[in-house]
Design an enzyme around this catalytic site. Structure first.
Site, PDB file in Angstrom:
ATOM      1  N   ALA A   1       4.440  28.181 -19.695  1.00 16.84           N
ATOM      2  CA  ALA A   1       3.785  27.269 -20.630  1.00 16.84           C
ATOM      3  C   ALA A   1       4.661  26.021 -20.686  1.00 16.84           C
ATOM      4  O   ALA A   1       4.292  24.962 -20.195  1.00 16.84           O
ATOM      5  CB  ALA A   1       3.624  27.909 -22.002  1.00 16.84           C
ATOM      6  N   ARG A   2       5.890  26.197 -21.209  1.00 16.03           N
ATOM      7  CA  ARG A   2       6.755  25.028 -21.424  1.00 16.03           C
ATOM      8  C   ARG A   2       7.122  24.284 -20.135  1.00 16.03           C
ATOM      9  O   ARG A   2       7.013  23.050 -20.089  1.00 16.03           O
ATOM     10  CB  ARG A   2       7.995  25.455 -22.210  1.00 16.03           C
ATOM     11  CG  ARG A   2       7.661  25.889 -23.625  1.00 16.03           C
ATOM     12  CD  ARG A   2       8.818  26.566 -24.317  1.00 16.03           C
ATOM     13  NE  ARG A   2       9.142  27.844 -23.714  1.00 16.03           N
ATOM     14  CZ  ARG A   2      10.222  28.551 -23.998  1.00 16.03           C
ATOM     15  NH1 ARG A   2      11.100  28.075 -24.854  1.00 16.03           N
ATOM     16  NH2 ARG A   2      10.432  29.714 -23.427  1.00 16.03           N
TER      17      ARG A   2
ATOM     18  N   ASP B   1      15.556   4.568 -31.281  1.00 15.29           N
ATOM     19  CA  ASP B   1      16.261   4.673 -32.555  1.00 15.29           C
ATOM     20  C   ASP B   1      16.699   3.313 -33.088  1.00 15.29           C
ATOM     21  O   ASP B   1      17.050   3.190 -34.266  1.00 15.29           O
ATOM     22  CB  ASP B   1      17.498   5.574 -32.394  1.00 15.29           C
ATOM     23  CG  ASP B   1      17.102   7.042 -32.291  1.00 15.29           C
ATOM     24  OD1 ASP B   1      15.888   7.329 -32.340  1.00 15.29           O
ATOM     25  OD2 ASP B   1      18.001   7.895 -32.167  1.00 15.29           O
TER      26      ASP B   1
ATOM     27  N   TYR C   1      -1.210  40.762 -32.693  1.00 15.03           N
ATOM     28  CA  TYR C   1      -2.577  40.516 -33.152  1.00 15.03           C
ATOM     29  C   TYR C   1      -3.375  41.823 -33.236  1.00 15.03           C
ATOM     30  O   TYR C   1      -2.834  42.911 -33.028  1.00 15.03           O
ATOM     31  CB  TYR C   1      -3.247  39.462 -32.260  1.00 15.03           C
ATOM     32  CG  TYR C   1      -2.662  38.086 -32.482  1.00 15.03           C
ATOM     33  CD1 TYR C   1      -2.654  37.536 -33.760  1.00 15.03           C
ATOM     34  CD2 TYR C   1      -2.100  37.352 -31.445  1.00 15.03           C
ATOM     35  CE1 TYR C   1      -2.114  36.271 -33.999  1.00 15.03           C
ATOM     36  CE2 TYR C   1      -1.561  36.092 -31.670  1.00 15.03           C
ATOM     37  CZ  TYR C   1      -1.570  35.556 -32.954  1.00 15.03           C
ATOM     38  OH  TYR C   1      -1.028  34.319 -33.185  1.00 15.03           O
TER      39      TYR C   1
HETATM   40  P1  ADP Z   1      17.930   6.055 -28.251  1.00 14.99           P
HETATM   41  O1  ADP Z   1      17.771   7.472 -28.685  1.00 14.99           O
HETATM   42  O2  ADP Z   1      16.989   5.130 -28.972  1.00 14.99           O
HETATM   43  O3  ADP Z   1      17.922   5.885 -26.772  1.00 14.99           O
HETATM   44  P2  ADP Z   1      20.870   6.122 -28.493  1.00 14.99           P
HETATM   45  O4  ADP Z   1      21.618   5.850 -29.764  1.00 14.99           O
HETATM   46  O5  ADP Z   1      20.865   7.500 -27.980  1.00 14.99           O
HETATM   47  O6  ADP Z   1      19.394   5.582 -28.773  1.00 14.99           O
HETATM   48  O7  ADP Z   1      21.412   5.166 -27.356  1.00 14.99           O
HETATM   49  C1  ADP Z   1      21.646   3.793 -27.544  1.00 14.99           C
HETATM   50  C2  ADP Z   1      22.612   3.295 -26.470  1.00 14.99           C
HETATM   51  O8  ADP Z   1      22.692   1.876 -26.552  1.00 14.99           O
HETATM   52  C3  ADP Z   1      24.038   3.813 -26.610  1.00 14.99           C
HETATM   53  O9  ADP Z   1      24.435   4.409 -25.383  1.00 14.99           O
HETATM   54  C4  ADP Z   1      24.872   2.563 -26.901  1.00 14.99           C
HETATM   55  O10 ADP Z   1      26.166   2.615 -26.301  1.00 14.99           O
HETATM   56  C5  ADP Z   1      24.041   1.469 -26.257  1.00 14.99           C
HETATM   57  N1  ADP Z   1      24.272   0.115 -26.836  1.00 14.99           N
HETATM   58  C6  ADP Z   1      24.233  -0.215 -28.149  1.00 14.99           C
HETATM   59  N2  ADP Z   1      24.490  -1.548 -28.309  1.00 14.99           N
HETATM   60  C7  ADP Z   1      24.688  -2.052 -27.072  1.00 14.99           C
HETATM   61  C8  ADP Z   1      24.977  -3.357 -26.569  1.00 14.99           C
HETATM   62  N3  ADP Z   1      25.126  -4.418 -27.384  1.00 14.99           N
HETATM   63  N4  ADP Z   1      25.105  -3.528 -25.227  1.00 14.99           N
HETATM   64  C9  ADP Z   1      24.934  -2.476 -24.388  1.00 14.99           C
HETATM   65  N5  ADP Z   1      24.666  -1.214 -24.820  1.00 14.99           N
HETATM   66  C10 ADP Z   1      24.538  -1.012 -26.137  1.00 14.99           C
END
Ligand code: ADP
Length: 723
Positions: free
Chosen positions: A341-342, A670, A198
């Site tokens: 900071a972090r 997700d 800066y």
């Molecule tokens: P997020 O980021 O939303 O937490 P992830 O994809 O990282 O999602 O994790 C989702 C988890 O859910 C995975 O570990 C997967 O094995 C688990 N999962 C998906 N379907 C089932 C189910 N029917 N019964 C138990 N666990 C499940």
């Protein structure tokens, strides 16, 4: 509704900050971190110092700013600073938001933060700032100022004005006025900020300072404005405030043309007027280096050089989260204060947890730089580890306290133990739900992070999982069951009142990509793999591997590096104009690209793939010309898709849910829509905080800070001829 502090013992009031070092649970090896330190006229209660950093709140959202900083003071940080603070309308970084100190009204807005920090016994600091040629002045449209008319390395909006001597005097006077305002509202530490390239650094550097008057030429001349400003500020407020100077001692982009000896020469000249040296490295991507490319404490060798020329206290950062290392760094004399900071965003209570010997509870910063991405791209701080960061005021979230549920007997089943499911179950347990079951299909919890953390450079992302697992182990209310994939029928039979599906997402295996809804030709061939398949050990049978990256963040580069490390010839192909553009928001872009280059990964930008056969990939370039590359295998990092089959099956049969006694079915993370992990964790945290609200599927409204339309704010434009 009251708040339960589940961390502290019932009936025990939290110790005042000055008493933290007397806690019997404190490990003697870490006691040095709780020794007070005299900084000019002020006494810092301990060695934990939250250095100035942007939050997106600035002066525009003063209550959010105050709550964000106060929680750090409450958590034991002895010094707590606000954002960078532009001293006048000659310098703004619009669209970035700063803690402006242009006038008294700005100062009043920041006073709320000072009060909030003082309430916990910490000192409040403000980083007075002038960006010079690096200012955008996109708001004020004033001339950008610089020592000479030299193009900025970072800002594209034309050249800056070479400052006249009048400009120089005005800047110095503005600095003093801003310092007085800061002093008057109670700031304890006032900065003369010169780091990160800066204005004052622009004067120091012979690359940007081509002047031939008394402010250019020799080091003493180039240092003149910096020294005069420190002197003027110290004279104005030096008996009431400590004077801190933030400067860089090393760096490629931040300090062109200045070597470490010049810098130490300057520090030696300024030292008698300075109470605290806040030392970093010049370029921000290196200074705030992500965990992918920089280890904890990487700035240490540079910060410690200040000792050669200064007798004053030094604060240095280094993404420190290990108390052993922090104590060792202070004991060694490299620095006096652990700057952060972090790590302070990830765990505002880090100092208090160390004092209380609760080391396993420290929510360690992952070094993902998601905080910087949130701040840079959305003007709102956020955190991969701490979903309450930035939500302290508007949502009333506290990182350590969770409102007790009004329905503790509700039995909750959380399906899927990825980051979202882990966070949801944890917060529910902390809120006092008595029966929470977290069921995971795999033998190990973690979801996508289970394999992503094993990709090269992504190890510290695993802290998201490790911390949550350790915390869940402490909660008898939450039962974690692994190795059980639940069907819709099993969910119904489970006996839960509320079901939360956190079943996550997976990478598509058909090559559907943004803007192209049809599958990629040849996506069903045997040598075409998804990232999960690569992580699980599958490899194309032979030849060159193309990693096709339409995510533009970390999975494509991680997979490419993994395969290159194993000896494959890897080509990363991406439709984006640069490799991994998202990483530019996390300050990782340039390091990531250089890193891949050094690993031998070849890159092709602006290419959209249409197909694969057993000998090549083909598509078109960004000018529409046909493009082809011989390849034996293809990894598709094109798009994710939610694992929402369970949700659709269950929600399709409302009667079955009712008969099973399930009163609510929710989705988080997700499983709703694949996105950044920080947002999936936030989503889960939000639902768990609001599960007992009237309609938890819709987020509760949050407080907004709005410009007051009150009469007194409609002041006449000052200084206008005829006004
Ligand atoms: P997020 O980021 O939303 O937490 P992830 O994809 O990282 O999602 O994790 C989702 C988890 O859910 C995975 O570990 C997967 O094995 C688990 N999962 C998906 N379907 C089932 C189910 N029917 N019964 C138990 N666990 C499940």
């Amino acid at each position: 509704m009251g708040l339960v502090d589940h961390e502290s013992r019932p009936g025990r009031a939290p110790a005042p900050i000055s008493e933290l070092g007397k806690d019997p649970r404190l490990d003697a090896r870490h006691a040095v971190l709780f020794e007070p330190l005299q900084v000019g006229p002020k006494l810092l209660p301990n060695r934990f110092y939250q250095v100035p950093h942007a939050s997106g709140f600035g002066t525009d959202r003063p209550r959010a700013q105050a709550a964000f900083r106060a929680v750090k003071a409450e958590g034991g940080w002895g010094g707590v600073c606000l954002d960078y603070a532009p001293i006048s309308r000659d310098t703004d970084e619009t669209p970035e938001v700063g803690a402006n100190l242009w006038d008294d009204q700005d100062a009043r807005a920041l006073a709320i933060s000072v009060e909030a920090i003082h309430a916990h016994g910490s000192l409040a600091g403000i980083e007075l700032h002038h960006g010079g040629a690096e200012s955008t002045n996109g708001d004020s449209r004033n001339h950008r100022l610089a020592p000479s008319q030299v193009a900025s390395a970072q800002t594209w909006a034309g050249l800056a004005k070479e400052m006249t001597v009048d400009d120089i005097e005005r800047v110095r006077a503005d600095w003093v006025r801003a310092a007085r305002r800061a002093r008057d509202v109670g700031f304890d530490i006032v900065y003369v900020y010169g780091a990160h390239g800066y204005l004052l650094t622009q004067f120091l550097s012979p690359h940007t300072n081509r002047r031939t008057d008394g402010y250019g030429g020799s080091l003493a001349n180039r240092a003149r404005l910096f020294l005069e400003t420190i002197e003027a500020v110290a004279e104005a407020v030096g008996r009431d405030c400590a004077i801190a100077v933030r400067t860089a001692v090393h760096g490629r982009d931040g300090l062109p043309g200045i070597d470490i000896d010049d810098m130490l020469g300057f520090i030696g000249l300024a030292d008698p007027m300075v109470d605290l040296w806040d030392v970093n490295v010049g370029s921000w991507p290196e200074d705030s280096g992500s965990s992918r490319y920089f280890p904890e404490g990487h700035q240490r060798p540079w910060a410690s050089r200040v000792r050669e020329v200064s007798s004053k206290p030094v604060v240095g950062v280094g993404r420190y989260t290990s108390p052993d290392l922090m104590a060792e760094v202070v004991r060694s004399g490299a620095v006096d204060l652990i700057g952060a900071a972090r790590p302070a965003i990830a765990d505002p209570f880090l100092p208090r947890k160390i004092a209380e010997g609760r080391l396993a509870d420290v929510r360690e910063c992952t070094g993902s730089n998601v905080c910087i991405l949130r701040e840079e791209a959305f003007d709102r701080v956020g955190c991969l580890q701490n979903p309450s960061a930035g939500e302290e005021y508007r949502r009333g979230w506290h990182p350590e306290r969770h409102p007790p549920t009004v329905t503790p007997d509700t039995r909750v089943l959380v399906v899927g133990a990825g980051p979202a499911g882990l966070e949801c179950a944890l917060v529910l347990g902390r809120r006092g739900y008595r029966a929470v079951h977290l069921v995971e299909a795999e033998d190990e919890v973690g979801g996508k992070l289970r394999w992503m953390r094993r990709l090269p450079t992504l190890g510290d992302w695993g802290r998201v999982l490790d911390w949550r697992q350790v915390q869940l182990d402490q909660l008898p209310e939450v039962e974690v069951i692994t190795g059980r994939r639940l069907s819709a029928a099993e969910v119904l039979e489970y006996g839960a009142d509320v079901v939360v599906l956190a079943t996550g997402s997976r990478w598509r295996d058909d090559g559907v990509q943004p803007g192209r809804p049809d599958p990629l030709v040849g996506a069903d061939l045997p040598d075409v793999l998804t990232p999960e398949q690569v992580a699980g050990g599958l490899r194309p049978r032979a030849g060159r591997v193309v990693v096709y990256d339409c995510e533009g963040y970390l999975v494509g580069s991680g997979v490419a590096e993994l395969l290159a490390d194993e000896g494959s010839e890897v080509h990363l192909v991406t439709p984006f104009p640069v490799v991994s553009p998202v990483s530019d928001h996390t300050l990782e872009g340039e390091h990531l690209r250089a890193h891949l280059h050094r690993r031998g990964v070849r890159t092709h930008r602006g290419i959209t793939l249409d197909g694969f056969d057993t000998g090549s990939v083909w598509g078109e370039d960004d000018l529409g010309d046909a493009w082809r590359l011989p390849a034996g295998g293809l990894v598709l990092v094109t798009q994710q898709t939610s694992d929402d089959q369970l949700f659709h099956e269950l929600s399709a049969d409302v009667e079955a849910l009712r008969d099973a006694g399930v009163v609510a079915l929710h989705r988080v993370g997700d499983a709703v829509a694949p996105r950044m992990t920080s947002e999936a964790v936030f989503d889960a945290h939000r639902l768990a905080r609001e599960l007992d609200s009237t309609d938890p599927s819709v987020p509760l409204p949050f407080l907004r800070e709005r410009v007051s339309l009150h009469e007194e704010d409609r002041a006449r434009r000052p200084g206008r001829p005829g006004a």
